[in-house]
Design a protein around this motif. Structure first.
Motif, PDB file in Angstrom:
ATOM      1  N   LEU A 179       0.840  -1.204   0.000  1.00  0.00           N
ATOM      2  CA  LEU A 179       0.000   0.000   0.000  1.00  0.00           C
ATOM      3  C   LEU A 179       0.874   1.253   0.000  1.00  0.00           C
ATOM      4  O   LEU A 179       2.001   1.244   0.492  1.00  0.00           O
ATOM      5  CB  LEU A 179      -0.908   0.027   1.222  1.00  0.00           C
ATOM      6  CG  LEU A 179      -1.989  -1.045   1.355  1.00  0.00           C
ATOM      7  CD1 LEU A 179      -2.872  -0.734   2.556  1.00  0.00           C
ATOM      8  CD2 LEU A 179      -2.832  -1.163   0.102  1.00  0.00           C
ATOM      9  N   THR A 180       0.329   2.330  -0.533  1.00  0.00           N
ATOM     10  CA  THR A 180       0.989   3.622  -0.394  1.00  0.00           C
ATOM     11  C   THR A 180       0.937   4.041   1.073  1.00  0.00           C
ATOM     12  O   THR A 180       0.155   3.504   1.863  1.00  0.00           O
ATOM     13  CB  THR A 180       0.299   4.694  -1.245  1.00  0.00           C
ATOM     14  OG1 THR A 180      -1.058   4.874  -0.764  1.00  0.00           O
ATOM     15  CG2 THR A 180       0.263   4.296  -2.716  1.00  0.00           C
ATOM     16  N   ARG A 181       1.755   4.992   1.437  1.00  0.00           N
ATOM     17  CA  ARG A 181       1.726   5.479   2.819  1.00  0.00           C
ATOM     18  C   ARG A 181       0.353   6.035   3.169  1.00  0.00           C
ATOM     19  O   ARG A 181      -0.165   5.789   4.257  1.00  0.00           O
ATOM     20  CB  ARG A 181       2.793   6.553   3.016  1.00  0.00           C
ATOM     21  CG  ARG A 181       4.218   6.025   3.005  1.00  0.00           C
ATOM     22  CD  ARG A 181       5.223   7.151   2.902  1.00  0.00           C
ATOM     23  NE  ARG A 181       6.603   6.659   2.951  1.00  0.00           N
ATOM     24  CZ  ARG A 181       7.630   7.318   2.449  1.00  0.00           C
ATOM     25  NH1 ARG A 181       7.451   8.491   1.851  1.00  0.00           N
ATOM     26  NH2 ARG A 181       8.849   6.817   2.548  1.00  0.00           N
ATOM     27  N   GLU A 182      -0.234   6.803   2.235  1.00  0.00           N
ATOM     28  CA  GLU A 182      -1.548   7.377   2.504  1.00  0.00           C
ATOM     29  C   GLU A 182      -2.611   6.294   2.595  1.00  0.00           C
ATOM     30  O   GLU A 182      -3.496   6.347   3.454  1.00  0.00           O
ATOM     31  CB  GLU A 182      -1.924   8.386   1.410  1.00  0.00           C
ATOM     32  CG  GLU A 182      -1.037   9.614   1.354  1.00  0.00           C
ATOM     33  CD  GLU A 182       0.173   9.398   0.444  1.00  0.00           C
ATOM     34  OE1 GLU A 182       0.509   8.220   0.162  1.00  0.00           O
ATOM     35  OE2 GLU A 182       0.783  10.405   0.034  1.00  0.00           O
ATOM     36  N   GLY A 183      -2.555   5.303   1.704  1.00  0.00           N
ATOM     37  CA  GLY A 183      -3.529   4.215   1.727  1.00  0.00           C
ATOM     38  C   GLY A 183      -3.443   3.410   3.006  1.00  0.00           C
ATOM     39  O   GLY A 183      -4.462   3.065   3.608  1.00  0.00           O
ATOM     40  N   ALA A 184      -2.217   3.099   3.439  1.00  0.00           N
ATOM     41  CA  ALA A 184      -2.022   2.352   4.677  1.00  0.00           C
ATOM     42  C   ALA A 184      -2.525   3.148   5.878  1.00  0.00           C
ATOM     43  O   ALA A 184      -3.167   2.607   6.784  1.00  0.00           O
ATOM     44  CB  ALA A 184      -0.546   2.004   4.855  1.00  0.00           C
ATOM     45  N   ALA A 185      -2.253   4.455   5.884  1.00  0.00           N
ATOM     46  CA  ALA A 185      -2.685   5.304   7.005  1.00  0.00           C
ATOM     47  C   ALA A 185      -4.205   5.444   7.029  1.00  0.00           C
ATOM     48  O   ALA A 185      -4.824   5.355   8.095  1.00  0.00           O
ATOM     49  CB  ALA A 185      -2.023   6.672   6.907  1.00  0.00           C
ATOM     50  N   ARG A 186      -4.812   5.661   5.877  1.00  0.00           N
ATOM     51  CA  ARG A 186      -6.261   5.835   5.831  1.00  0.00           C
ATOM     52  C   ARG A 186      -6.979   4.569   6.294  1.00  0.00           C
ATOM     53  O   ARG A 186      -7.943   4.642   7.060  1.00  0.00           O
ATOM     54  CB  ARG A 186      -6.704   6.218   4.413  1.00  0.00           C
ATOM     55  CG  ARG A 186      -6.353   7.642   4.025  1.00  0.00           C
ATOM     56  CD  ARG A 186      -6.630   7.887   2.548  1.00  0.00           C
ATOM     57  NE  ARG A 186      -8.045   7.773   2.276  1.00  0.00           N
ATOM     58  CZ  ARG A 186      -8.921   8.774   2.405  1.00  0.00           C
ATOM     59  NH1 ARG A 186      -8.516   9.956   2.803  1.00  0.00           N
ATOM     60  NH2 ARG A 186     -10.190   8.594   2.119  1.00  0.00           N
ATOM     61  N   PHE A 187      -6.524   3.402   5.827  1.00  0.00           N
ATOM     62  CA  PHE A 187      -7.174   2.165   6.261  1.00  0.00           C
ATOM     63  C   PHE A 187      -6.943   1.950   7.753  1.00  0.00           C
ATOM     64  O   PHE A 187      -7.839   1.487   8.468  1.00  0.00           O
ATOM     65  CB  PHE A 187      -6.641   0.966   5.476  1.00  0.00           C
ATOM     66  CG  PHE A 187      -7.410  -0.303   5.759  1.00  0.00           C
ATOM     67  CD1 PHE A 187      -8.726  -0.444   5.340  1.00  0.00           C
ATOM     68  CD2 PHE A 187      -6.826  -1.346   6.462  1.00  0.00           C
ATOM     69  CE1 PHE A 187      -9.452  -1.603   5.614  1.00  0.00           C
ATOM     70  CE2 PHE A 187      -7.535  -2.510   6.737  1.00  0.00           C
ATOM     71  CZ  PHE A 187      -8.847  -2.637   6.313  1.00  0.00           C
ATOM     72  N   SER A 188      -5.770   2.296   8.242  1.00  0.00           N
ATOM     73  CA  SER A 188      -5.489   2.190   9.676  1.00  0.00           C
ATOM     74  C   SER A 188      -6.438   3.063  10.488  1.00  0.00           C
ATOM     75  O   SER A 188      -6.961   2.628  11.521  1.00  0.00           O
ATOM     76  CB  SER A 188      -4.040   2.610   9.943  1.00  0.00           C
ATOM     77  OG  SER A 188      -3.787   2.700  11.334  1.00  0.00           O
ATOM     78  N   PHE A 189      -6.669   4.282  10.019  1.00  0.00           N
ATOM     79  CA  PHE A 189      -7.558   5.198  10.738  1.00  0.00           C
ATOM     80  C   PHE A 189      -8.997   4.685  10.740  1.00  0.00           C
ATOM     81  O   PHE A 189      -9.689   4.740  11.762  1.00  0.00           O
ATOM     82  CB  PHE A 189      -7.499   6.597  10.114  1.00  0.00           C
ATOM     83  CG  PHE A 189      -6.160   7.264  10.230  1.00  0.00           C
ATOM     84  CD1 PHE A 189      -5.170   6.765  11.060  1.00  0.00           C
ATOM     85  CD2 PHE A 189      -5.864   8.397   9.482  1.00  0.00           C
ATOM     86  CE1 PHE A 189      -3.924   7.381  11.164  1.00  0.00           C
ATOM     87  CE2 PHE A 189      -4.633   9.023   9.576  1.00  0.00           C
ATOM     88  CZ  PHE A 189      -3.655   8.519  10.416  1.00  0.00           C
ATOM     89  N   LEU A 190      -9.460   4.198   9.590  1.00  0.00           N
ATOM     90  CA  LEU A 190     -10.821   3.659   9.513  1.00  0.00           C
ATOM     91  C   LEU A 190     -10.957   2.402  10.375  1.00  0.00           C
ATOM     92  O   LEU A 190     -12.001   2.174  10.999  1.00  0.00           O
ATOM     93  CB  LEU A 190     -11.175   3.344   8.062  1.00  0.00           C
ATOM     94  CG  LEU A 190     -11.294   4.557   7.123  1.00  0.00           C
ATOM     95  CD1 LEU A 190     -11.460   4.104   5.677  1.00  0.00           C
ATOM     96  CD2 LEU A 190     -12.457   5.451   7.538  1.00  0.00           C
ATOM     97  N   LEU A 191      -9.908   1.598  10.428  1.00  0.00           N
ATOM     98  CA  LEU A 191      -9.921   0.380  11.225  1.00  0.00           C
ATOM     99  C   LEU A 191      -9.976   0.688  12.719  1.00  0.00           C
ATOM    100  O   LEU A 191     -10.404  -0.148  13.523  1.00  0.00           O
ATOM    101  CB  LEU A 191      -8.665  -0.448  10.911  1.00  0.00           C
ATOM    102  CG  LEU A 191      -8.666  -1.944  11.218  1.00  0.00           C
ATOM    103  CD1 LEU A 191      -9.822  -2.641  10.501  1.00  0.00           C
ATOM    104  CD2 LEU A 191      -7.336  -2.557  10.814  1.00  0.00           C
TER     105      LEU A 191
END
Length: 265
Positions: A179-191
């Motif tokens: 994942l991109t850094r932004e994609g990994a961070a966004r999914f982490s936040f939603l999780l």
């Protein structure tokens, strides 16, 4: 709790919840280093609820669409729009939900140790550095397979160890999956949303069953302050993530871990 304790802990929680440096570790360490009494699990959960409010508010537009599509998928029996992301968030929460519920209070308290935090801070900090250096960073959160989601979900279980960082370990897992850094961070936040909801619900039920008085004003103020700080942190973290990468957080974790080894070994 004194007002200065409430403000310091709430601000600290708001600034560290979504950074890969472990908010729970900082909530444990500040009272130890400052010579304060431990604020207890109830206050920790209260300030986590503040950060929950922040992430829901920040992603309110996306969450509205995700929720609407998920409800449509329930009635239609097929994936619609962003319903797949909603199911991914729910599936990714199952491992930590099951294991977190089975942990006893004694086990949780035994992990609130500066040396446990030191080892996990350094170890998972190095793992974050490795993931950021070898990750291909070519995918976003919408491309996750069910196997990918379970991988991130089981990685999130490690966040039950103070010092690991829930956002840190899930971002690490996302980076390892490409994942991109932004994609990994966004999914982490939603999780984070269902995880904090579950922990908050369990802690609230426990508080309501207690006979001793609860300082609800302290909990409410902590929730409000942590929410404000967390909202600001999410905005600037996502804004500057691609430019600064994970190195500043890795360096911070190594320095913090080294300090803890020096003080408590």
């Amino acid at each position: 709790m004194e007002l200065i304790h409430i403000l310091a802990l709430a601000i600290l929680q708001g600034l560290t919840e979504f950074l890969p440096i472990s908010s729970s570790a900082h909530l444990i360490l500040l009272p130890v280093l400052a010579g304060w009494n431990d604020q207890g699990i109830a206050f920790d959960v209260a300030v986590h609820l503040g950060t929950l409010t922040a992430v829901i508010t920040y992603f309110r537009i996306e969450l509205t669409k995700i929720t609407r599509d998920w409800l449509h998928s329930l009635t239609s029996g097929q994936m619609i729009g962003e319903s797949r992301l909603a199911w991914a968030i729910l599936l990714g929460t199952v491992p930590v939900g099951l294991i977190g519920i089975t942990l006893t209070e004694t086990t949780q308290e035994s992990l609130r140790s500066p040396l446990v935090i030191a080892w996990s801070t350094v170890g998972f900090g190095l793992l974050l550095a490795y993931a950021d250096s070898v990750g291909k960073r070519q995918r976003d959160e919408y491309t996750l397979s069910w196997h990918d989601v379970l991988f991130i979900g089981f990685a999130q279980v490690l966040a039950l160890i103070p010092g690991t960082s829930r956002s840190g370990i899930t971002i690490t897992a996302g980076l390892l999956l490409g994942l991109t850094r932004e994609g990994a961070a966004r999914f982490s936040f939603l999780l984070a949303i269902p995880v904090i909801l579950l922990a908050g619900a369990l802690a609230t039920l426990d508080l309501l069953d207690r006979t001793e008085p609860v300082d609800w004003e302290a909990l409410a103020l902590g929730t409000f302050i942590s929410g404000l700080c967390a909202y600001t942190c999410i905005h600037y973290f996502l804004k500057f993530l691609q430019r600064m990468g994970m190195l500043p957080f890795v360096v911070y974790r190594l320095l913090l871990g080294g300090l803890l080894f020096y003080l408590f070994l």
